[in-house]
Write an enzyme that holds these catalytic residues in place. Structure first.
Site, PDB file in Angstrom:
ATOM      1  N   TYR A  92       0.776  -1.265   0.066  1.00  0.00           N
ATOM      2  CA  TYR A  92      -0.078  -0.019   0.039  1.00  0.00           C
ATOM      3  C   TYR A  92       0.858   1.186  -0.105  1.00  0.00           C
ATOM      4  O   TYR A  92       0.475   2.275  -0.204  1.00  0.00           O
ATOM      5  CB  TYR A  92      -0.950   0.080   1.071  1.00  0.00           C
ATOM      6  CG  TYR A  92      -2.151   0.744   0.793  1.00  0.00           C
ATOM      7  CD1 TYR A  92      -3.012   0.636  -0.303  1.00  0.00           C
ATOM      8  CD2 TYR A  92      -2.592   1.816   1.799  1.00  0.00           C
ATOM      9  CE1 TYR A  92      -4.109   1.441  -0.688  1.00  0.00           C
ATOM     10  CE2 TYR A  92      -3.774   2.571   1.771  1.00  0.00           C
ATOM     11  CZ  TYR A  92      -4.388   2.449   0.567  1.00  0.00           C
ATOM     12  OH  TYR A  92      -5.643   3.067   0.180  1.00  0.00           O
ATOM     13  N   LYS A 151      -3.777   8.245   3.527  1.00  0.00           N
ATOM     14  CA  LYS A 151      -4.964   7.829   4.077  1.00  0.00           C
ATOM     15  C   LYS A 151      -5.008   8.089   5.492  1.00  0.00           C
ATOM     16  O   LYS A 151      -6.297   8.527   6.073  1.00  0.00           O
ATOM     17  CB  LYS A 151      -5.367   6.319   3.847  1.00  0.00           C
ATOM     18  CG  LYS A 151      -5.460   5.915   2.358  1.00  0.00           C
ATOM     19  CD  LYS A 151      -6.666   6.723   1.546  1.00  0.00           C
ATOM     20  CE  LYS A 151      -7.060   6.099   0.349  1.00  0.00           C
ATOM     21  NZ  LYS A 151      -8.090   6.928  -0.646  1.00  0.00           N
ATOM     22  N   LYS A 180     -11.847  -4.577  -6.919  1.00  0.00           N
ATOM     23  CA  LYS A 180     -11.273  -4.521  -8.171  1.00  0.00           C
ATOM     24  C   LYS A 180     -11.691  -3.378  -9.122  1.00  0.00           C
ATOM     25  O   LYS A 180     -12.884  -3.400  -9.722  1.00  0.00           O
ATOM     26  CB  LYS A 180     -11.768  -5.896  -8.978  1.00  0.00           C
ATOM     27  CG  LYS A 180     -10.396  -6.655  -9.402  1.00  0.00           C
ATOM     28  CD  LYS A 180     -10.842  -7.744 -10.297  1.00  0.00           C
ATOM     29  CE  LYS A 180      -9.849  -8.467 -11.172  1.00  0.00           C
ATOM     30  NZ  LYS A 180      -8.492  -8.805 -10.639  1.00  0.00           N
TER      31      LYS A 180
HETATM   32  N1  LIG Z   1     -10.770  -0.411  -4.761  1.00  0.00           N
HETATM   33  C1  LIG Z   1     -10.361  -0.499  -3.635  1.00  0.00           C
HETATM   34  O1  LIG Z   1      -9.860  -1.773  -3.224  1.00  0.00           O
HETATM   35  C2  LIG Z   1     -10.482   0.433  -2.533  1.00  0.00           C
HETATM   36  C3  LIG Z   1     -10.636   0.156  -1.106  1.00  0.00           C
HETATM   37  C4  LIG Z   1     -10.413   1.409  -0.253  1.00  0.00           C
HETATM   38  C5  LIG Z   1     -10.414   2.462  -0.408  1.00  0.00           C
HETATM   39  N2  LIG Z   1     -10.546   2.840  -2.038  1.00  0.00           N
HETATM   40  C6  LIG Z   1     -10.548   4.254  -2.152  1.00  0.00           C
HETATM   41  O2  LIG Z   1     -11.735   4.471  -2.835  1.00  0.00           O
HETATM   42  C7  LIG Z   1     -11.694   5.734  -3.789  1.00  0.00           C
HETATM   43  C8  LIG Z   1     -12.104   5.300  -5.302  1.00  0.00           C
HETATM   44  O3  LIG Z   1     -11.317   4.371  -5.619  1.00  0.00           O
HETATM   45  P1  LIG Z   1     -11.787   3.505  -6.507  1.00  0.00           P
HETATM   46  O4  LIG Z   1     -11.361   2.120  -6.196  1.00  0.00           O
HETATM   47  O5  LIG Z   1     -13.576   3.360  -6.706  1.00  0.00           O
HETATM   48  O6  LIG Z   1     -11.191   3.275  -8.188  1.00  0.00           O
HETATM   49  P2  LIG Z   1     -11.689   4.209  -9.474  1.00  0.00           P
HETATM   50  O7  LIG Z   1     -10.369   4.098 -10.211  1.00  0.00           O
HETATM   51  O8  LIG Z   1     -12.916   3.886 -10.057  1.00  0.00           O
HETATM   52  O9  LIG Z   1     -11.696   5.866  -8.765  1.00  0.00           O
HETATM   53  C9  LIG Z   1     -10.911   6.555  -8.569  1.00  0.00           C
HETATM   54  C10 LIG Z   1     -11.368   8.116  -9.052  1.00  0.00           C
HETATM   55  O10 LIG Z   1     -10.327   8.924  -8.822  1.00  0.00           O
HETATM   56  C11 LIG Z   1     -10.391  10.099  -9.626  1.00  0.00           C
HETATM   57  N3  LIG Z   1      -9.378  10.803  -9.877  1.00  0.00           N
HETATM   58  C12 LIG Z   1      -8.020  10.639  -9.809  1.00  0.00           C
HETATM   59  N4  LIG Z   1      -7.302  11.868 -10.001  1.00  0.00           N
HETATM   60  C13 LIG Z   1      -8.118  12.879  -9.906  1.00  0.00           C
HETATM   61  C14 LIG Z   1      -8.131  14.292  -9.940  1.00  0.00           C
HETATM   62  N5  LIG Z   1      -7.048  14.777 -10.000  1.00  0.00           N
HETATM   63  N6  LIG Z   1      -9.328  14.872 -10.009  1.00  0.00           N
HETATM   64  C15 LIG Z   1     -10.307  14.445 -10.025  1.00  0.00           C
HETATM   65  N7  LIG Z   1     -10.592  12.959  -9.678  1.00  0.00           N
HETATM   66  C16 LIG Z   1      -9.576  12.060  -9.857  1.00  0.00           C
HETATM   67  C17 LIG Z   1     -10.510   9.093 -11.127  1.00  0.00           C
HETATM   68  O11 LIG Z   1     -10.819   9.814 -12.218  1.00  0.00           O
HETATM   69  C18 LIG Z   1     -11.456   7.964 -10.506  1.00  0.00           C
HETATM   70  O12 LIG Z   1     -12.494   8.280 -11.033  1.00  0.00           O
HETATM   71  C19 LIG Z   1     -10.197   6.081  -3.689  1.00  0.00           C
HETATM   72  O13 LIG Z   1      -9.840   7.105  -2.644  1.00  0.00           O
HETATM   73  C20 LIG Z   1      -9.342   4.652  -3.240  1.00  0.00           C
HETATM   74  O14 LIG Z   1      -8.273   5.087  -2.606  1.00  0.00           O
HETATM   75  C21 LIG Z   1     -10.609   1.850  -2.936  1.00  0.00           C
END
Ligand SMILES: NC(=O)c1ccc[n+]([C@@H]2O[C@H](COP(=O)([O-])OP(=O)(O)OC[C@H]3O[C@@H](n4cnc5c(N)ncnc54)[C@H](O)[C@@H]3O)[C@@H](O)[C@H]2O)c1
Length: 260
Positions: free
Chosen positions: A161, A168, A198
Site C-alpha cells: 500500500y 489515507k 477490483k
Molecule cells: N478499490 C479498492 O480496493 C479501495 C479500497 C478502499 C478505498 N478505496 C478508495 O476509494 C476511492 C475510489 O477508488 P476506486 O477504487 O473506486 O477506483 P476508481 O479508479 O474507480 O476511482 C478513482 C477515481 O479517482 C479519480 N481521480 C484521480 N485523480 C483525480 C483528480 N486529479 N481529480 C479528480 N478525480 C481524480 C479518477 O478519475 C477516478 O474516478 C479512492 O480514494 C480509493 O483509494 C479503494
C-alpha cells in the site's frame, strides 16, 4: 425520540458524487444507492478522455448536473460548486472518492517516495477533500454529510500500500478535524474504509489480486464487499437515523479489520 423521515429515505436530497471512472467505481455505488433512495445526484468526470465512460452512468442516474472535475486544475472544483449553488441553491451530501499517486512513488516502498510524489498524492487524495468541504459547507444550509474513501492501510501496515498508507491516515485525521469544525453547523463527516474492490485505482497497486484473496480468506463474513455495500452504508449515514454519528472511520469490509 421519533425521527421524521421521508420515504424513500433520501427523497429530495441533493448529492454531489466525485470519483466515478466507470461502473466498477466505488463512487458509482454511492451515486446509485443515493439515487435509488430518492436523491438527486450531481456527477463529475475527470476529463474528456473519461467522459464517454461516465456519461452513460450519469444518464442512468438521471443526473441533472454532469461536469468535468480534475481537482488539480485550478477553478474546476469552484465551478462545480458554483453550478450547484446556482441550480440547487443547497447541497445535502458530498462524496470524495478519488485517490492518485505517481506510479513510481506508489509502487516503490515509502523510503523511496519522492517529495514531489508525496506532495501530489496528498494534494489530490487528501487536501482536495478539505477544499471540497470548505466549498460544500456554505451550501449545507440544512446540515449535511461529507464522505471520504479511506482504506485499512491508513491504520495498519498493508503490504504494497506504500505511500497511500500515510496519505489515507492524513485523510482520516482530516475527517476527524473537519467533523469537529463542522459539527456545530450540523454537518457530519465520515471516513469510509471499504475492503478491497477490483477497480481501476486498485489495479495500480502491486499484487492487488493477493490482497483480494487474503480479504476473502480473512473476512468473518467470508465474502468480498461490492460497491453497493459501500453505497448503502453511505446512504444510511446520510439519513437522520445516523444524525449523532460523525468523524469515526466506518469499515465496510466484511469484518477483516477486526482480525489479528
Ligand atoms: N478499490 C479498492 O480496493 C479501495 C479500497 C478502499 C478505498 N478505496 C478508495 O476509494 C476511492 C475510489 O477508488 P476506486 O477504487 O473506486 O477506483 P476508481 O479508479 O474507480 O476511482 C478513482 C477515481 O479517482 C479519480 N481521480 C484521480 N485523480 C483525480 C483528480 N486529479 N481529480 C479528480 N478525480 C481524480 C479518477 O478519475 C477516478 O474516478 C479512492 O480514494 C480509493 O483509494 C479503494
Amino acid at each position: 425520540m421519533a425521527i421524521d423521515i421521508p420515504r424513500p429515505v433520501l427523497k429530495g436530497k441533493k448529492a454531489l458524487v466525485v470519483g466515478i471512472a466507470n461502473e466498477h467505481s466505488i463512487a458509482y455505488g454511492c451515486a446509485a444507492a443515493f439515487h435509488e433512495l430518492g436523491a438527486d445526484v450531481a456527477i463529475t468526470y475527470l476529463n474528456e478522455k473519461a467522459k464517454p465512460h461516465v456519461a452513460p452512468l450519469a444518464k442512468s442516474l438521471d443526473a441533472p448536473i454532469f461536469m468535468p472535475l480534475d481537482v488539480s486544475t485550478p477553478g474546476e472544483l469552484e465551478a462545480v460548486f458554483e453550478r450547484i449553488g446556482r441550480e440547487w441553491g443547497r447541497l445535502d451530501i458530498a462524496v470524495h472518492s478519488i485517490a492518485w499517486a505517481p506510479k513510481e512513488d506508489l509502487q516503490g516502498g515509502l523510503l523511496d517516495c519522492s517529495a514531489e510524489g508525496f506532495a501530489k498524492a496528498i494534494d489530490i487524495s487528501c487536501h482536495s477533500f478539505i477544499r471540497m468541504a470548505k466549498l460544500a459547507a456554505p451550501l449545507m444550509t440544512d446540515g449535511g454529510t461529507l464522505f471520504a474513501m479511506s482504506y485499512h492501510g491508513a491504520q495498519k501496515v498493508v503490504a504494497n500500500y506504500n505511500v497511500m498508507g500515510p496519505v489515507k491516515a492524513a485523510l482520516e485525521a482530516a475527517c476527524r478535524y473537519l467533523a469537529y469544525e463542522l459539527g456545530p453547523k450540523n454537518i457530519r463527516v465520515h471516513p469510509i474504509s471499504p475492503g478491497p474492490l477490483k477497480t481501476r485505482a486498485a489495479s495500480g497497486l502491486k499484487d492487488f489480486d493477493l490482497m483480494l484473496n487474503e480479504a476473502v480468506a480473512r473476512a468473518p463474513v467470508g465474502e468480498l464487499v461490492d460497491i453497493m455495500d459501500v453505497g448503502f452504508a453511505c446512504a444510511y449515514l446520510a439519513t437522520p437515523y445516523a444524525r449523532r454519528i460523525t468523524g469515526g472511520t466506518m469499515y465496510v469490509d466484511g469484518g477483516v479489520h477486526i482480525m489479528a
